[in-house]
Design an enzyme around this catalytic site. Structure first.
Site, PDB file in Angstrom:
ATOM      1  N   ASP A   8       0.810  -1.217   0.000  1.00 25.72           N
ATOM      2  CA  ASP A   8       0.000   0.000   0.000  1.00 25.72           C
ATOM      3  C   ASP A   8       0.842   1.265   0.000  1.00 25.72           C
ATOM      4  OD1 ASP A   8      -2.123  -1.723   0.125  1.00 25.72           O
ATOM      5  OD2 ASP A   8      -3.149  -0.670   1.737  1.00 25.72           O
ATOM      6  N   CYS A  63       1.052  -8.137   4.846  1.00 27.95           N
ATOM      7  CA  CYS A  63       0.609  -6.756   4.681  1.00 27.95           C
ATOM      8  C   CYS A  63      -0.900  -6.640   4.479  1.00 27.95           C
ATOM      9  CB  CYS A  63       1.403  -6.090   3.573  1.00 27.95           C
ATOM     10  SG  CYS A  63       3.138  -5.845   4.068  1.00 27.95           S
ATOM     11  N   ASP A  64      -1.332  -5.410   4.251  1.00 28.65           N
ATOM     12  CA  ASP A  64      -2.701  -4.979   4.492  1.00 28.65           C
ATOM     13  C   ASP A  64      -3.807  -5.895   3.992  1.00 28.65           C
ATOM     14  OD1 ASP A  64      -1.005  -2.918   5.116  1.00 28.65           O
ATOM     15  OD2 ASP A  64      -2.413  -1.372   4.549  1.00 28.65           O
ATOM     16  N   LYS A  65      -3.949  -6.047   2.689  1.00 30.23           N
ATOM     17  CA  LYS A  65      -5.104  -6.790   2.150  1.00 30.23           C
ATOM     18  C   LYS A  65      -4.831  -8.275   2.053  1.00 30.23           C
ATOM     19  CE  LYS A  65      -6.358  -2.753   2.046  1.00 30.23           C
ATOM     20  NZ  LYS A  65      -5.018  -2.326   2.382  1.00 30.23           N
ATOM     21  N   SER A  91      -5.368   5.148   5.446  1.00 30.40           N
ATOM     22  CA  SER A  91      -4.336   4.229   5.884  1.00 30.40           C
ATOM     23  C   SER A  91      -4.377   4.135   7.401  1.00 30.40           C
ATOM     24  CB  SER A  91      -2.968   4.750   5.438  1.00 30.40           C
ATOM     25  OG  SER A  91      -1.930   4.070   6.107  1.00 30.40           O
ATOM     26  N   GLU A 106      -6.848   4.576  -0.226  1.00 23.68           N
ATOM     27  CA  GLU A 106      -6.475   5.154   1.061  1.00 23.68           C
ATOM     28  C   GLU A 106      -6.025   6.593   0.863  1.00 23.68           C
ATOM     29  OE1 GLU A 106      -4.991   1.296   3.643  1.00 23.68           O
ATOM     30  OE2 GLU A 106      -3.486   2.583   2.714  1.00 23.68           O
ATOM     31  N   CYS A 153       5.112  -2.293   8.211  1.00 24.44           N
ATOM     32  CA  CYS A 153       5.505  -0.993   8.767  1.00 24.44           C
ATOM     33  C   CYS A 153       5.156  -0.898  10.247  1.00 24.44           C
ATOM     34  CB  CYS A 153       4.864   0.129   7.971  1.00 24.44           C
ATOM     35  SG  CYS A 153       5.422   0.159   6.257  1.00 24.44           S
TER      36      CYS A 153
END
Length: 554
Positions: free
Chosen positions: A80, A121-123, A470, A444, A193
């Protein structure tokens, strides 16, 4: 539990399939064992994923130690941060559905008996979990672990400060040399992160919901404990297969409520709302926004990690991690300790002996940052189906705010105006046509929120969007407005200068415009051409539902 792989590994009729497995180098001894899919999102472009080859090999070692045959298969994954601020961000949320579909495809096509999911990570995390509960076979998640915090000017720092530094540079608060110092030092290691952003939020919630082992959310990527955890995950999947414990035995209404309570205590990313809604839908126990507010209302916020505060994931890990947070919540019966987990034990057994090692990082249950949770759902005449704010990252003076709307029909126009110094204290920036359908992909908005923060406007300017934020965003950043503008939602009717009233403690957001006036404006609302007319994003736009439903596909 009957092994699905027996369809391939026994019987005269499936000799052709076995010949192809032998072509892969498998032995008869390996094919006589349960076949475990190890789904790895390893790549060279995502800092949270560059170490997943090591995690995957450790998982495979654990599976073999426990008597199974591990088989690695791949998954895609979008970073992202790298995708932020350009067309690529439209693909991020949408990729969650691709990931879920691809995991389902590989597991069903190859008759795996269980899955170890290796995202970070995110998704990627929610996409894989959605597939696990959709398939309802034994599954364990083990992530790649969080990045260590960077160091700039003698202070811990992370990606959110990097984005804010861009805003500070645009406002001439810092110079090029200072910006370069952030650029070179804020992300010092591999891993997701280092703040309580979406990736780490979901990895912590996998632990809280029970589909991941204790430590999954917080053990740093660079620590040897992360490799050991991956080996234990490989062993754990064999235990689940042998006991017949499936994904929906772990992820259900009870464990989802546990995850929400942990979410509120940790102060997770507002994106966690989207993903928990989608996971609950796949698990066959749909969740609604009212339930999220109900749990938020009674769950204290115990943590202020970046961007809400100065601490990072390594600090949370040293303070006892997610299990310590759960132990605090259990003191007031805010979680159900009977819920089964991927350890084969229940939550109560897992947290026995867990305790907070640093009450400066995890507040005691009786002395929280706030008596209510880190996320709030708001409703009003521009968000009749709800919207979301990360309350724990909002400055106290912005919990209630009234100001004129500054209206933009895309993120790009808004960021240009912010960088040009056209947004003034008191304004409410409204960014629309960035929802799941209108974006498409619900980008985001880290660039606008970080620019405002870097320009020292985050305590006097609010931002409202049908897109999303985000986990690194802070301030009065209200997203997921539903219905979205592209679906004719009231946010499409807001005009420049309309007075917006935000009241987060009372869960409301409204414009001071009468219903009669809104109806008159609706008569003049023109249908817009889709932003994307080709490729799979165009198909996604036709099928995606609204944010209050988790942006799932029809």
């Amino acid at each position: 539990m009957a092994l699905r792989s027996k369809y391939l590994t026994s019987g005269v009729e499936t000799a052709p399939q076995r010949s192809l497995l032998y072509a892969c180098g498998f032995t008869k001894e390996e094919l006589d064992r349960p076949l475990i899919g190890v789904v790895s999102a390893h790549s060279d472009i995502v800092p949270g994923h560059i170490n997943l080859d090591k995690i995957t090999e450790a998982v495979k070692a654990g599976v073999r130690l426990a008597g199974g045959t591990p088989i690695m298969v791949p998954s895609i994954g979008v970073c992202d941060g790298i995708a932020m601020g350009h067309l690529g961000m439209k693909y991020s949320l949408a990729s969650r559905e691709l990931i879920a579909d691809s995991v389902e495809t590989m597991a069903m096509a190859h008759c795996f008996d269980g899955l170890v999911l290796v995202p970070n990570c995110d998704k990627i995390v929610p996409g894989m979990v959605m597939a696990a509960v959709r398939l309802n076979i034994p599954a364990v998640v083990v992530s790649g672990g969080p990045m260590m915090a960077g160091m700039v000017g003698g202070c811990e720092t992370s990606l959110s400060k990097m984005f804010e530094a861009v805003g500070a540079r645009k406002a001439n608060i810092i110079d090029d040399k200072q910006l370069l110092e952030f650029e070179e030092n804020c992300c010092p290691t591999c891993g997701s992160c280092s703040g309580m952003y979406t990736a780490n939020s979901m990895n912590c919630l996998c632990e809280a919901i029970g589909i991941a082992l204790p430590g999954n959310g917080t053990i740093p990527a660079v620590m040897s404990g992360r490799i050991a955890l991956a080996k234990h995950a490989g062993m754990a999947i064999m235990d689940l297969v042998n006991k017949g414990i499936k994904a929906r035995d772990i992820i259900n209404k009870t464990s989802i409520r546990n995850a929400l309570a942990c979410d509120m205590a940790l102060g997770c990313s507002s994106n966690s709302v989207l993903h928990l809604l989608a996971i609950a839908n796949e698990a066959g126990c749909p969740l609604d926004l009212e339930t999220i507010n109900e749990i938020s209302a009674k769950t204290p916020n115990l943590c202020h990690l970046a961007p809400a505060g100065p601490t990072h994931m390594q600090d949370l890990n040293a303070a006892g991690g997610v299990q310590a947070v759960l132990s605090e919540l259990a003191k007031k019966n805010l979680i159900d300790t009977s819920a089964i987990t991927a350890t084969g034990k229940n939550v109560g057994e897992n947290i026995k002996g867990a305790y907070v090692k640093n009450y400066d990082i995890i507040r005691p249950i009786d002395k929280p940052y706030s008596e209510t949770g880190g996320i709030a759902i708001l409703w009003g005449n521009i968000a009749k189906n709800g919207c979301v704010v990360k309350r724990s990252a909002v400055a106290p003076e912005m919990l209630k705010h009234t100001g004129p709307a500054r209206v933009f029909d895309c993120e790009d126009d808004a960021i240009k105006s912010i960088y040009a110094g056209e947004i003034k204290p008191g304004d409410v920036v409204v960014i629309r046509y960035e929802g799941p359908k209108g974006g498409p992909g619900m980008r985001e908005m880290l660039n606008p929120t970080s620019a405002l923060a870097g320009m020292k406007l985050d305590k006097c300017v609010a931002l409202i969007t049908d897109g999303r934020f985000s986990g690194a965003s802070r301030g009065a950043s209200i997203g997921h407005v539903s219905p979205e503008a592209a679906e004719g939602g009231e946010i499409a009717l807001v005009k420049e200068g309309d007075i917006v009233e935000i009241d987060i403690p009372n869960n409301s957001v409204n414009i001071k415009v009468s219903e009669k006036e809104l109806e008159e404006r609706r008569k003049n609302l023109k249908e817009r051409e889709p932003n994307i007319k080709s490729g799979w994003l165009a198909r996604y736009a036709r099928l995606v539902t609204s944010a209050d439903k988790g942006a799932i596909l029809k």
